[in-house]
Design an enzyme around this catalytic site. Structure first.
Site, PDB file in Angstrom:
ATOM      1  N   SER A  84     -78.890  16.134 -59.261  1.00  0.00           N
ATOM      2  CA  SER A  84     -78.431  15.247 -60.323  1.00  0.00           C
ATOM      3  C   SER A  84     -77.009  15.673 -60.654  1.00  0.00           C
ATOM      4  O   SER A  84     -76.742  16.858 -60.869  1.00  0.00           O
ATOM      5  CB  SER A  84     -79.337  15.338 -61.549  1.00  0.00           C
ATOM      6  OG  SER A  84     -79.104  14.208 -62.365  1.00  0.00           O
ATOM      7  N   GLU A  85     -76.093  14.702 -60.692  1.00  0.00           N
ATOM      8  CA  GLU A  85     -74.668  15.048 -60.697  1.00  0.00           C
ATOM      9  C   GLU A  85     -74.199  15.712 -61.989  1.00  0.00           C
ATOM     10  O   GLU A  85     -73.092  16.224 -62.052  1.00  0.00           O
ATOM     11  CB  GLU A  85     -73.813  13.817 -60.358  1.00  0.00           C
ATOM     12  CG  GLU A  85     -73.875  12.664 -61.343  1.00  0.00           C
ATOM     13  CD  GLU A  85     -74.969  11.665 -61.003  1.00  0.00           C
ATOM     14  OE1 GLU A  85     -75.942  12.041 -60.320  1.00  0.00           O
ATOM     15  OE2 GLU A  85     -74.858  10.504 -61.451  1.00  0.00           O
ATOM     16  N   ASN A  86     -75.031  15.722 -63.025  1.00  0.00           N
ATOM     17  CA  ASN A  86     -74.629  16.450 -64.227  1.00  0.00           C
ATOM     18  C   ASN A  86     -74.776  17.959 -64.043  1.00  0.00           C
ATOM     19  O   ASN A  86     -74.346  18.722 -64.898  1.00  0.00           O
ATOM     20  CB  ASN A  86     -75.427  15.978 -65.453  1.00  0.00           C
ATOM     21  CG  ASN A  86     -76.911  16.165 -65.285  1.00  0.00           C
ATOM     22  OD1 ASN A  86     -77.475  15.856 -64.242  1.00  0.00           O
ATOM     23  ND2 ASN A  86     -77.559  16.699 -66.296  1.00  0.00           N
TER      24      ASN A  86
ATOM     25  N   SER B 283     -70.655  20.283 -58.784  1.00  0.00           N
ATOM     26  CA  SER B 283     -71.548  19.171 -58.480  1.00  0.00           C
ATOM     27  C   SER B 283     -70.864  18.144 -57.581  1.00  0.00           C
ATOM     28  O   SER B 283     -71.428  17.691 -56.581  1.00  0.00           O
ATOM     29  CB  SER B 283     -71.996  18.511 -59.786  1.00  0.00           C
ATOM     30  OG  SER B 283     -72.843  17.431 -59.517  1.00  0.00           O
TER      31      SER B 283
END
Lengths: 233, 217
Positions: free
Chosen positions: B45-47, B87
């Site tokens: 998840s890019e967070n 990320s």
């Protein structure tokens, strides 16, 4: 050791004035500098430019500064879930510069690391690239993005020591370590300010050199934006 | 015709052993529910998390552990947390093998539009522009037509673009299509859907070579 400790949020924010540019860590409401935001609301300074991935919600996070009409311009990647933001944006009171998330992160990191600008493929061929220099590398087009410039960075970490060394928790890390040292003055609020020597130097996420002021936040509400759970079977 | 879960189920077959996968919000999130459990896959998840697990049990939510949709999540053994630049290094550096995301429009040359409708409130592109500009393997999950019945698979996107020439495959409620040579190649039909129905719902150039098999779900 160079001592970065200040006694409270008031001392930590000494020198903030109208018309400044701030960086604020956090993704959604996760890992936001709640104490610094409360103090900015109290100080009522205005005409601010805020660099933050999101703009909070109506009654929390940066939403509190928006309600007070303290922000002139937001630089963010995603600004949904905020009615007051939408109203100010549509009425033209608030300027918004939408920046892809990875580019936003790298513009912070570039400022921290002393790079004036960098090329990224993100946004090429879209309106984000309008007016920007582009260049081909290995057959692929890239967009030149400048580093951010900011007066203060407001960061939230989990644990820190008086030397300014920081450890983050979970996905509350997000933009926080990248904003440390990316502004003229970096102010960090931690949940737990520990004595020197307690943190293992092997486990430090951000070395204290990137931090000018550190304090233990008085209160962390840590609101959850989307509470999703599963039932026990 | 497939529902949202059907689309997710079909896309799950594209997830291979050893893949790091980024799932967008909406139908793509459902894909995690259908991935075979005899293969090794990690969800990014890019967070800032790799090795995402299911939602937490009630009472075990942690405000500091969320996904890019800002939902509370858990992590799997072997998970890691990282900052937003790391990320997108994973994404830009092509270390993530597969990106699955939703779209409002896709064009026959692989352009995608999924972040802005002129005249409506603009919420922002979030991580989507970084994801589509970098990944080699991008699958779009969406309905074949919009609420007005108009095709979402077009010659040219009419909405502001998120990325250019990047989508490799589209899975809709009607079909699986591959994008190459600036055309949509029909690979599979959804159960009970005829080639004619797909042809009529596709505005872009549709290539139909030989017998088109029905999806094997």
């Amino acid at each position: 050791m160079i001592n970065k400790k200040v006694n409270n949020v008031r001392e930590a924010l000494l020198g903030v004035t109208n018309n400044m540019t701030f960086m604020l860590g956090g993704f959604g409401l996760c890992g936001i500098p709640e104490n610094a935001i409360s103090e900015l609301v109290r100080l009522e300074i205005k005409n601010l430019t805020c660099i933050s991935n999101n703009a909070g919600i109506d009654n929390f996070g940066l939403g509190l500064l928006l309600q007070n009409k303290q922000i002139n311009k937001m630089i963010s990647s995603y600004v949904g879930e905020n009615d007051e933001f939408e109203r100010q944006m549509l009425s033209g009171e608030l300027e918004v510069e939408l920046t892809p998330q990875g580019t936003l992160a790298e513009k912070c990191r570039a400022a921290q690391a002393g790079f004036p600008a960098f090329y990224t493929p993100a946004g090429y061929g879209t309106e984000v690239a309008k007016g920007k220099e582009t260049r081909e590398f290995d057959g692929k087009m890239h967009v030149l993005e400048p580093a951010f410039k900011a007066d203060f960075a407001f960061v939230k970490a989990w644990k820190g020591d008086v030397a300014g060394n920081l450890i983050f928790k979970g996905t509350a890390r997000n933009f926080n370590p990248l904003m440390c040292g990316a502004a003229t003055i970096t102010v960090v609020e931690v949940e737990e300010l520990v004595p020197l020597g307690v943190l293992d130097p092997n486990q430090i996420h951000t070395p204290g050199i990137f931090v000018q002021r550190i304090f233990q936040g008085e209160k962390f509400e840590k609101r959850i934006e989307q509470r999703t759970v599963r039932k026990r079977s | 015709m497939l529902d949202k879960n059907g689309i997710a189920k079909r896309i799950a077959k594209e997830v291979k052993n050893g893949y790091y996968v980024n799932l967008g919000i909406g139908i793509p999130t459902l894909v995690a529910n259908f991935v075979r459990d005899d293969i090794e896959v990690e969800f990014q998840s890019e967070n800032g998390v790799l090795g995402m697990g299911p939602f937490p049990y009630e009472g075990e939510e942690d405000a500091d552990i969320i996904n890019a949709g800002k939902q509370t999540i858990t992590t799997m053994p072997g998970a890691s947390f990282f900052d937003s630049a790391t990320s997108f290094s994973m994404i830009r550096g092509k270390h993530v093998h597969l990106t699955i995301l939703g779209a409002m429009e896709v064009s026959e040359n692989g352009d995608i539009a999924n972040w802005k409708i002129p005249g409506k409130m603009v919420k922002g592109m979030g991580g989507a522009m970084g994801l589509v500009a970098s990944a080699d393997n991008i699958i779009v999950a969406m309905m074949h037509t919009n609420k007005r019945g108009e095709s979402k698979l077009l010659k040219r996107c009419s909405l502001p673009l998120t990325g250019v020439g990047c989508v490799t495959k589209v899975v809709t409620n009607l079909a699986v299509l591959e994008i190459k040579n600036n055309q949509f190649y029909l690979l599979e039909r959804a159960p009970g859907v005829s080639v004619e129905v797909i042809q009529n719902a596709t505005e872009g150039t549709l290539i139909i070579e030989g017998e088109i098999p029905e999806m094997n779900l």
